[in-house]
Design an enzyme around this catalytic site. Structure first.
Site, short mmCIF file in Angstrom:
data_model
loop_
_atom_site.label_atom_id
_atom_site.label_comp_id
_atom_site.label_asym_id
_atom_site.label_seq_id
_atom_site.Cartn_x
_atom_site.Cartn_y
_atom_site.Cartn_z
N THR A 126 2.76 2.27 13.65
CA THR A 126 1.91 1.35 14.31
C THR A 126 0.48 1.81 13.65
O THR A 126 -0.01 2.59 14.11
CB THR A 126 1.94 1.63 15.87
OG1 THR A 126 3.08 1.14 16.36
CG2 THR A 126 0.72 0.69 16.38
N LYS A 163 2.58 -6.62 16.04
CA LYS A 163 2.64 -5.48 16.75
C LYS A 163 1.48 -5.16 17.60
O LYS A 163 1.24 -4.99 18.85
CB LYS A 163 2.79 -4.18 15.89
CG LYS A 163 2.67 -2.90 16.68
CD LYS A 163 4.02 -2.82 17.45
CE LYS A 163 4.04 -1.22 17.85
NZ LYS A 163 5.10 -1.16 18.80
N LYS A 188 -4.43 4.92 21.54
CA LYS A 188 -4.59 4.78 20.10
C LYS A 188 -4.21 3.38 19.72
O LYS A 188 -5.19 2.84 18.98
CB LYS A 188 -3.57 5.68 19.22
CG LYS A 188 -3.65 5.78 17.86
CD LYS A 188 -2.55 6.61 17.11
CE LYS A 188 -1.20 6.35 17.78
NZ LYS A 188 -0.59 5.07 17.20
#
Length: 310
Positions: A115, A190, A258
């Protein structure tokens, strides 16, 4: 009938070709370990690399080869998959001493399944292009349980023909491949998905926190939610954690914090308003500060509880 037979033959030839390809997998964390194991189970020849060598042992015992360096793996493999915690770890594997770029990458395929922000994914594409290397960004939707079960959703960006050719490889790790566009668009998808995931989890915890303050039983509230149109796979998956106030990790809270940083960065670059993301980020960030970063991200409940009047 003849056309159907020809189609099946083409599928068989493509499958045999892909199985003949050598797959390199870098990053054996919570997700990567399970994803690499499923590639191996599907019959691919696999080489693995992880900074902590201890994590390579289960896969080595199952038949995987172990590389001493990223360069060794990249030199051996036809397809290299990266499943790392973020840009810093990826940069170390690519540009560091004995990194991927020290190998001959001509004609190889690099797939980043980590990611990262869309802008970083596009930067990777530009870095690999001069070496006649195909770059695909293919982050996944799902956590530890879907990774183990091979039911992840693969969000792929890059040359469409390459993504289609690699679909059997992706389906060894997941149950569906969604083509999102050029490289970087997989990561854009995403960001959109994880924003909703973070806000939904925070919303459920906020609702349960209010219910508890009103002396309602958590199990009863969850039963009410799951019985109606608000019932969904995410809430079902997390209900035992919330009933027991115990959060064994499936997807770490620190990783959600994050990821929300990437969401906010991406939204700022796109000029998109994301007020819920800003609010959610502060709660997940607080959870890390309270020492809950290694728990499942459903432990955002603890950040919300900390705001209650004593």
């Amino acid at each position: 009938m003849r056309c159907h037979s020809r189609h099946l033959l083409c599928q068989m030839i493509t499958g045999d070709y892909l199985m003949a390809q050598k797959i390199g997998f870098i990053g054996l964390g919570i997700m990567g370990q399970a994803m690499a194991a499923n590639i191996l189970k599907a019959g691919y020849e696999l080489m693995i690399y992880n900074r902590t060598r201890e994590k390579t042992r289960p896969l080595a015992q199952a038949g995987g080869l172990v590389a001493a360096t990223p360069a060794e793996l990249a030199g051996w493999a036809d397809v290299v998959i990266l499943m790392l915690t973020g840009p810093e770890a990826i940069d170390a594997v690519i540009y560091g001493e004995n990194g991927i770029f020290t190998a001959n990458l001509s004609g190889k395929i690099i797939i980043n399944m980590s990611t990262v922000s869309p802008s970083y994914a596009r930067t990777l594409k530009k870095c690999f292009e001069p070496g006649r290397t195909v770059f695909i960004d293919a982050p996944v939707s799902g956590s530890k349980k879907p990774a183990v079960e091979g039911t992840l959703i693969v969000l792929a960006g890059g040359p469409e023909e390459s993504v289609n050719t690699l679909e059997p490889l992706f389906l060894s790790m997941g149950r569906k491949v969604i083509y999102c566009g050029e490289a970087g668009q997989g990561s854009a998808m995403k960001m959109s998905v994880n924003l909703l995931l973070a806000v939904m989890m925070e919303g459920l915890c906020e609702s349960l926190n209010l219910a508890r303050q009103l002396n309602l039983d958590t199990a009863l509230v969850l039963d009410s939610i799951l019985a109606g149109p608000l019932g969904c796979g995410l809430f079902n998956l997390k209900q035992d954690m919330l009933k027991q106030n115990n959060f064994p990790v499936q997807f770490p809270l620190k990783h959600m914090a994050k990821d929300l940083r990437y969401v906010l960065q991406t939204a700022d670059e796109a000029g998109a308003g994301v007020p819920g993301a800003h609010a959610a980020f502060q709660l997940y960030r607080q959870g890390v500060g309270l020492g809950h970063g290694d728990l499942d991200f459903a432990a955002v409940m603890k950040s919300i509880e900390a705001l209650n009047d004593k």
